[in-house]
Design a protein around this motif. Structure first.
Motif, PDB file in Angstrom:
ATOM      1  N   LEU A 230       0.936  -1.394   0.090  1.00  0.00           N
ATOM      2  CA  LEU A 230       0.088   0.072  -0.169  1.00  0.00           C
ATOM      3  C   LEU A 230       1.079   1.298  -0.024  1.00  0.00           C
ATOM      4  O   LEU A 230       0.583   2.409  -0.702  1.00  0.00           O
ATOM      5  CB  LEU A 230      -0.957   0.083   1.290  1.00  0.00           C
ATOM      6  CG  LEU A 230      -1.935  -1.135   1.319  1.00  0.00           C
ATOM      7  CD1 LEU A 230      -2.739  -0.968   2.368  1.00  0.00           C
ATOM      8  CD2 LEU A 230      -2.680  -1.449   0.154  1.00  0.00           C
ATOM      9  N   VAL A 231       1.934   1.206   0.863  1.00  0.00           N
ATOM     10  CA  VAL A 231       2.843   2.475   0.692  1.00  0.00           C
ATOM     11  C   VAL A 231       3.659   2.659  -0.631  1.00  0.00           C
ATOM     12  O   VAL A 231       3.548   3.631  -0.916  1.00  0.00           O
ATOM     13  CB  VAL A 231       3.968   2.220   1.771  1.00  0.00           C
ATOM     14  CG1 VAL A 231       5.015   3.196   1.512  1.00  0.00           C
ATOM     15  CG2 VAL A 231       3.417   2.141   3.118  1.00  0.00           C
ATOM     16  N   GLU A 232       3.962   1.756  -1.175  1.00  0.00           N
ATOM     17  CA  GLU A 232       4.417   1.559  -2.535  1.00  0.00           C
ATOM     18  C   GLU A 232       3.412   2.175  -3.503  1.00  0.00           C
ATOM     19  O   GLU A 232       4.039   3.047  -4.487  1.00  0.00           O
ATOM     20  CB  GLU A 232       5.059   0.434  -3.131  1.00  0.00           C
ATOM     21  CG  GLU A 232       5.691   0.556  -4.242  1.00  0.00           C
ATOM     22  CD  GLU A 232       6.227  -0.950  -4.692  1.00  0.00           C
ATOM     23  OE1 GLU A 232       6.637  -1.158  -6.116  1.00  0.00           O
ATOM     24  OE2 GLU A 232       6.321  -1.806  -4.038  1.00  0.00           O
ATOM     25  N   ALA A 233       2.218   1.662  -3.531  1.00  0.00           N
ATOM     26  CA  ALA A 233       1.121   2.170  -4.503  1.00  0.00           C
ATOM     27  C   ALA A 233       0.988   3.424  -4.111  1.00  0.00           C
ATOM     28  O   ALA A 233       0.716   4.525  -5.047  1.00  0.00           O
ATOM     29  CB  ALA A 233      -0.187   1.282  -4.317  1.00  0.00           C
ATOM     30  N   ALA A 234       0.794   4.161  -2.796  1.00  0.00           N
ATOM     31  CA  ALA A 234       0.508   5.290  -2.690  1.00  0.00           C
ATOM     32  C   ALA A 234       1.485   6.197  -3.184  1.00  0.00           C
ATOM     33  O   ALA A 234       1.146   7.585  -3.635  1.00  0.00           O
ATOM     34  CB  ALA A 234       0.132   5.604  -1.115  1.00  0.00           C
ATOM     35  N   THR A 235       2.651   5.789  -2.889  1.00  0.00           N
ATOM     36  CA  THR A 235       4.074   6.694  -3.436  1.00  0.00           C
ATOM     37  C   THR A 235       3.881   6.887  -4.844  1.00  0.00           C
ATOM     38  O   THR A 235       4.025   7.980  -5.360  1.00  0.00           O
ATOM     39  CB  THR A 235       5.144   5.925  -2.895  1.00  0.00           C
ATOM     40  OG1 THR A 235       5.292   5.810  -1.387  1.00  0.00           O
ATOM     41  CG2 THR A 235       6.377   6.691  -3.286  1.00  0.00           C
ATOM     42  N   GLN A 240       1.658  11.198  -9.532  1.00  0.00           N
ATOM     43  CA  GLN A 240       0.572  11.975 -10.473  1.00  0.00           C
ATOM     44  C   GLN A 240      -0.145  12.975  -9.864  1.00  0.00           C
ATOM     45  O   GLN A 240      -0.777  13.660 -10.678  1.00  0.00           O
ATOM     46  CB  GLN A 240      -0.195  10.919 -11.160  1.00  0.00           C
ATOM     47  CG  GLN A 240       0.607   9.667 -11.760  1.00  0.00           C
ATOM     48  CD  GLN A 240      -0.363   8.905 -12.693  1.00  0.00           C
ATOM     49  OE1 GLN A 240      -1.242   9.356 -13.377  1.00  0.00           O
ATOM     50  NE2 GLN A 240       0.185   7.629 -12.425  1.00  0.00           N
ATOM     51  N   ARG A 241      -0.608  12.848  -8.602  1.00  0.00           N
ATOM     52  CA  ARG A 241      -1.346  13.614  -7.936  1.00  0.00           C
ATOM     53  C   ARG A 241      -1.101  13.750  -6.372  1.00  0.00           C
ATOM     54  O   ARG A 241      -0.387  13.129  -5.995  1.00  0.00           O
ATOM     55  CB  ARG A 241      -2.824  13.737  -8.148  1.00  0.00           C
ATOM     56  CG  ARG A 241      -3.415  12.295  -7.799  1.00  0.00           C
ATOM     57  CD  ARG A 241      -4.801  11.986  -8.327  1.00  0.00           C
ATOM     58  NE  ARG A 241      -5.784  12.123  -7.248  1.00  0.00           N
ATOM     59  CZ  ARG A 241      -7.077  11.609  -7.208  1.00  0.00           C
ATOM     60  NH1 ARG A 241      -7.516  10.822  -8.217  1.00  0.00           N
ATOM     61  NH2 ARG A 241      -7.814  11.771  -6.086  1.00  0.00           N
ATOM     62  N   GLN A 242      -1.413  14.904  -5.472  1.00  0.00           N
ATOM     63  CA  GLN A 242      -1.413  14.994  -4.397  1.00  0.00           C
ATOM     64  C   GLN A 242      -2.119  13.680  -3.446  1.00  0.00           C
ATOM     65  O   GLN A 242      -3.239  14.009  -3.378  1.00  0.00           O
ATOM     66  CB  GLN A 242      -1.574  16.260  -3.693  1.00  0.00           C
ATOM     67  CG  GLN A 242      -0.391  17.363  -4.375  1.00  0.00           C
ATOM     68  CD  GLN A 242      -0.583  18.872  -3.879  1.00  0.00           C
ATOM     69  OE1 GLN A 242      -1.725  19.357  -3.626  1.00  0.00           O
ATOM     70  NE2 GLN A 242       0.506  19.289  -3.424  1.00  0.00           N
ATOM     71  N   ILE A 243      -1.316  12.724  -2.867  1.00  0.00           N
ATOM     72  CA  ILE A 243      -1.891  12.046  -2.332  1.00  0.00           C
ATOM     73  C   ILE A 243      -1.426  11.793  -0.877  1.00  0.00           C
ATOM     74  O   ILE A 243       0.060  11.638  -0.884  1.00  0.00           O
ATOM     75  CB  ILE A 243      -2.154  10.497  -2.911  1.00  0.00           C
ATOM     76  CG1 ILE A 243      -3.240  10.718  -4.217  1.00  0.00           C
ATOM     77  CG2 ILE A 243      -2.442   9.485  -2.036  1.00  0.00           C
ATOM     78  CD1 ILE A 243      -2.962   9.474  -5.058  1.00  0.00           C
ATOM     79  N   GLY A 244      -1.834  11.749   0.141  1.00  0.00           N
ATOM     80  CA  GLY A 244      -1.338  11.367   1.620  1.00  0.00           C
ATOM     81  C   GLY A 244      -2.123  10.045   2.213  1.00  0.00           C
ATOM     82  O   GLY A 244      -3.259   9.923   1.997  1.00  0.00           O
ATOM     83  N   LEU A 245      -1.177   9.121   2.840  1.00  0.00           N
ATOM     84  CA  LEU A 245      -1.634   8.048   3.539  1.00  0.00           C
ATOM     85  C   LEU A 245      -1.229   7.999   4.834  1.00  0.00           C
ATOM     86  O   LEU A 245       0.048   8.331   5.025  1.00  0.00           O
ATOM     87  CB  LEU A 245      -0.827   6.949   2.692  1.00  0.00           C
ATOM     88  CG  LEU A 245      -1.036   5.697   3.497  1.00  0.00           C
ATOM     89  CD1 LEU A 245      -2.497   5.067   3.532  1.00  0.00           C
ATOM     90  CD2 LEU A 245      -0.070   4.521   2.694  1.00  0.00           C
ATOM     91  N   ILE A 344      -6.174   3.724  -6.876  1.00  0.00           N
ATOM     92  CA  ILE A 344      -6.013   5.004  -6.205  1.00  0.00           C
ATOM     93  C   ILE A 344      -6.502   6.100  -7.010  1.00  0.00           C
ATOM     94  O   ILE A 344      -7.254   7.124  -6.545  1.00  0.00           O
ATOM     95  CB  ILE A 344      -4.785   5.029  -5.563  1.00  0.00           C
ATOM     96  CG1 ILE A 344      -4.648   3.984  -4.404  1.00  0.00           C
ATOM     97  CG2 ILE A 344      -4.588   6.455  -4.969  1.00  0.00           C
ATOM     98  CD1 ILE A 344      -3.024   3.890  -3.768  1.00  0.00           C
ATOM     99  N   LEU A 345      -6.069   5.952  -8.295  1.00  0.00           N
ATOM    100  CA  LEU A 345      -6.283   6.968  -9.087  1.00  0.00           C
ATOM    101  C   LEU A 345      -7.859   7.148  -9.563  1.00  0.00           C
ATOM    102  O   LEU A 345      -8.229   8.063 -10.452  1.00  0.00           O
ATOM    103  CB  LEU A 345      -5.143   6.899 -10.150  1.00  0.00           C
ATOM    104  CG  LEU A 345      -3.829   7.175  -9.814  1.00  0.00           C
ATOM    105  CD1 LEU A 345      -2.804   6.881 -10.820  1.00  0.00           C
ATOM    106  CD2 LEU A 345      -3.659   8.687  -9.420  1.00  0.00           C
ATOM    107  N   GLU A 346      -8.459   5.992  -9.345  1.00  0.00           N
ATOM    108  CA  GLU A 346      -9.915   6.181  -9.788  1.00  0.00           C
ATOM    109  C   GLU A 346     -10.602   7.186  -8.873  1.00  0.00           C
ATOM    110  O   GLU A 346     -11.882   7.660  -9.425  1.00  0.00           O
ATOM    111  CB  GLU A 346     -10.370   4.773  -9.473  1.00  0.00           C
ATOM    112  CG  GLU A 346     -10.049   3.788 -10.720  1.00  0.00           C
ATOM    113  CD  GLU A 346     -10.589   3.890 -12.056  1.00  0.00           C
ATOM    114  OE1 GLU A 346     -11.534   4.789 -12.183  1.00  0.00           O
ATOM    115  OE2 GLU A 346     -10.225   3.316 -12.909  1.00  0.00           O
ATOM    116  N   LEU A 347     -10.123   7.368  -7.574  1.00  0.00           N
ATOM    117  CA  LEU A 347     -10.748   8.266  -6.952  1.00  0.00           C
ATOM    118  C   LEU A 347     -10.885   9.799  -7.470  1.00  0.00           C
ATOM    119  O   LEU A 347     -10.161  10.183  -7.973  1.00  0.00           O
ATOM    120  CB  LEU A 347     -10.108   8.326  -5.577  1.00  0.00           C
ATOM    121  CG  LEU A 347     -10.178   7.295  -4.482  1.00  0.00           C
ATOM    122  CD1 LEU A 347      -9.260   7.304  -3.365  1.00  0.00           C
ATOM    123  CD2 LEU A 347     -11.509   6.881  -3.820  1.00  0.00           C
ATOM    124  N   PRO A 348     -12.184  10.394  -6.969  1.00  0.00           N
ATOM    125  CA  PRO A 348     -11.992  11.921  -7.469  1.00  0.00           C
ATOM    126  C   PRO A 348     -11.009  12.636  -6.600  1.00  0.00           C
ATOM    127  O   PRO A 348     -10.675  12.301  -5.454  1.00  0.00           O
ATOM    128  CB  PRO A 348     -13.423  12.171  -7.029  1.00  0.00           C
ATOM    129  CG  PRO A 348     -14.022  11.243  -5.905  1.00  0.00           C
ATOM    130  CD  PRO A 348     -13.186  10.103  -6.330  1.00  0.00           C
TER     131      PRO A 348
END
Length: 385
Positions: A230-235, A240-245, A344-348
């Motif tokens: 999950l950490v690798e995927a969020a990174t 591509q966009r600003q994402i915090g986990l 993750i990138l499917e999220l609005p």
């Protein structure tokens, strides 16, 4: 009806099973049942929880892999305890010794096996990941499938909390397998708990502005939870966009997860939040739950996220898989990091506060249905007798 749960993995310091047992004991009187938990412990003893519920401990040795737990090893003492307790229905809570001892109990008492664990998915499939497909692993572990098929014949019902596990049991030839989903604490998890200020604070902890996307993950930091994936995927998605986990948890994989985070300021590993009201607020204030485990029998955190009105990004399989059916694009192939990135990138972008509140299944509903099933099986056994 007096139900005795022979629970080989109950411990006051335990996790999901402890929570489930405590909910069962708390609801016993409300639902008109007498509940006894028969558990291994350091010494013999009885803890009276209410007039209708209690925990009876049988002195047993420590479980060798985790000193917080004890293990049934003496069939005679378990059978003697059942003779004293005189149950109308017996429940076994794992497919190991407790189920074996319950199956071998000679009195004609209806009985169930509740699959609180899925050992093949949690361990064997993971051990041989990349080397063999699950169906090949199943053939190699046919001794375990023979055991489950025997239990399916010896128990009146085998209860699974998710449809994926039930289908695997049925496809594996295990008779009497049914799905009975669990539930969440009523009134605790709700979209109404969402607070934008909490969301903003958590994003700031990740060094991100309020218009970024906030993902949360929570639970035991165990290998099968796949937090490093999950950490690798969020990174990767964060490029591509600003994402915090923000990950809430503790456990043996803590150091490994910190190594994978590798100083990324947009991913934070925090201690678990034990204040349930506060945790419900945190969960409702996130933009989505990010969950990696395909081996859970129910996926309580996914159920809580669903009740909180936030999307669930999770594998298509196991307990959490039943919750991604509401947003199929947010389901990913188990163990596939690239597909987690896609999900993750499917999220609005930004928040999800306009999301419609779903109908949440309560833990009381689960136990009402479970006890109704046990009552029907007990009545059928009386009719046959």
């Amino acid at each position: 009806m007096h139900i005795v749960d022979v629970c080989g993995f109950y411990s006051p310091e335990g996790g999901g099973i402890r929570t489930y047992i405590e909910q069962k004991l708390r609801l016993a009187e409300l639902l008109g049942q007498e509940i006894t938990i028969l558990a291994p412990g350091a010494k013999n003893g009885v803890q009276q929880v209410s007039p209708s519920s209690r925990i009876v401990r049988l002195q047993s040795p420590n479980f060798p892999l985790d000193r917080k737990y004890f293990a049934f090893t003496d069939r005679g003492s378990v059978h003697a305890a059942l003779d004293r307790l005189q149950p109308d229905f017996i429940e076994a809570s794992s497919p190991w010794k407790s189920a074996q001892f319950v199956a071998e109990y000679p009195r004609r008492v209806p009985r169930s096996l509740v699959m609180h664990s899925d050992p093949l998915a949690a361990h064997a499939y993971r051990w041989f990941e990349g080397l063999a497909a699950p169906n090949s692993i199943d053939r190699a572990f046919d001794w375990f499938w023979r055991r489950l098929r025997r239990f399916g014949r010896e128990f009146d019902v085998v209860v699974a909390a998710n449809s994926s596990l039930t289908k695997r049991l049925q496809d594996g030839g295990v008779p009497n397998a049914v799905t009975l989903p669990m539930g969440v604490e009523p009134g605790l998890f709700s979209p109404g708990k969402r607070q934008e200020c909490v969301r903003t604070i958590l994003l700031a902890t990740c060094e991100l502005p309020p218009d970024a996307t906030l993902l949360v993950s929570a639970g035991r930091l165990a290998t099968e939870k796949r937090i490093p994936m999950l950490v690798e995927a969020a990174t990767v998605a964060g490029r591509q966009r600003q994402i915090g986990l923000v990950i809430f948890g503790e456990g043996r994989a803590h150091k490994k997860i910190l190594r994978v985070i590798d100083g990324n300021p947009h991913v934070r590993l925090l201690q678990p939040v034990r204040d349930r009201e506060l945790f419900a607020t945190i969960l409702a204030s996130a933009d989505a739950l990010l969950h990696g485990c395909e081996a859970e029998t129910f996926g309580m955190i996914a159920a809580e996220a669903h009740a909180s009105g936030i999307p669930v990004i999770a594998p298509r399989g196991g307990g959490a898989g039943d919750f991604v059916r509401h947003d199929p694009a947010l389901g990913f192939r188990p163990t596939d990091t690239a597909d987690v990135v896609r999900a993750i990138l499917e999220l609005p972008h930004g928040g999800s506060s306009s999301r419609i509140a779903p109908a949440a299944r309560s833990v009381e509903q689960h136990f009402r249905e479970l006890f109704a099933l046990y009552h029907a099986l007990a009545q059928s056994a009386l009719a046959v007798a």
